[in-house]
Design a protein around this motif. Structure first.
Motif, short mmCIF file in Angstrom:
data_model
loop_
_atom_site.label_atom_id
_atom_site.label_comp_id
_atom_site.label_asym_id
_atom_site.label_seq_id
_atom_site.Cartn_x
_atom_site.Cartn_y
_atom_site.Cartn_z
N MET A 69 -5.97 2.72 0.91
CA MET A 69 -4.77 2.98 0.45
C MET A 69 -3.93 1.80 0.26
O MET A 69 -3.78 0.76 1.02
CB MET A 69 -3.82 4.07 1.42
N SER A 70 -3.08 1.86 -0.72
CA SER A 70 -2.17 0.76 -1.08
C SER A 70 -1.00 0.96 -0.42
O SER A 70 -0.97 1.99 0.15
CB SER A 70 -1.70 0.79 -2.61
N PRO A 71 -0.21 -0.08 -0.35
CA PRO A 71 1.11 -0.16 0.49
C PRO A 71 1.86 0.93 0.27
O PRO A 71 2.67 1.94 0.69
CB PRO A 71 1.81 -1.30 0.42
N ALA A 72 1.86 1.27 -1.42
CA ALA A 72 2.83 2.47 -1.71
C ALA A 72 2.26 3.71 -1.36
O ALA A 72 2.81 4.68 -0.83
CB ALA A 72 2.94 2.24 -3.42
N GLU A 73 0.96 3.96 -1.43
CA GLU A 73 0.33 5.41 -0.94
C GLU A 73 0.45 5.39 0.43
O GLU A 73 0.90 6.54 1.18
CB GLU A 73 -1.04 5.14 -1.45
N GLN A 74 0.53 4.38 1.38
CA GLN A 74 0.62 4.48 2.72
C GLN A 74 2.23 4.90 2.89
O GLN A 74 2.36 5.62 3.88
CB GLN A 74 0.46 3.02 3.54
N ALA A 75 2.96 4.20 2.36
CA ALA A 75 4.36 4.49 2.41
C ALA A 75 4.62 6.11 2.15
O ALA A 75 5.52 6.90 2.55
CB ALA A 75 5.49 3.65 1.52
N ARG A 76 4.13 6.36 0.99
CA ARG A 76 4.36 8.05 0.54
C ARG A 76 3.76 8.88 1.62
O ARG A 76 4.28 9.91 2.03
CB ARG A 76 3.65 8.22 -0.66
#
Length: 86
Positions: A69-76
């Motif tokens: 997961m990208s950092p954005a996907e992790q945050a989401r």
């Protein structure tokens, strides 16, 4: 009314879409992801369906790693889990 409150009803579906999308990008089954994460297939499936309440940080980090997961996907993912009803 906050954004979190507005997104609460859709959180399980959005969480499922996010996790399934990441998993399918890797062409991996739920069982394969579960094995790599170190949980049962049922437990991982429950996570995808938003049925795991307040998973621990170590589990979420491992899921993010296994699903690349990208950092954005992790945050989401974390936002959606936080939006689930207690």
């Amino acid at each position: 009314m906050s954004v979190t409150t507005l997104s609460t009803p859709a959180a399980p579906e959005e969480l499922r879409d996010l996790l399934v999308g990441c998993r399918e990008r890797l062409h991996a089954s739920q069982e394969r992801v579960a094995i790599r994460v170190g949980v049962s297939g049922r437990h991982y499936g429950d996570l995808e369906r938003g049925r795991v309440r307040r998973p621990n940080d170590a589990l979420l980090e491992k899921v993010a790693e296994v699903l690349a997961m990208s950092p954005a996907e992790q945050a989401r993912m974390r936002e959606l889990l936080d939006a689930l009803p207690a």
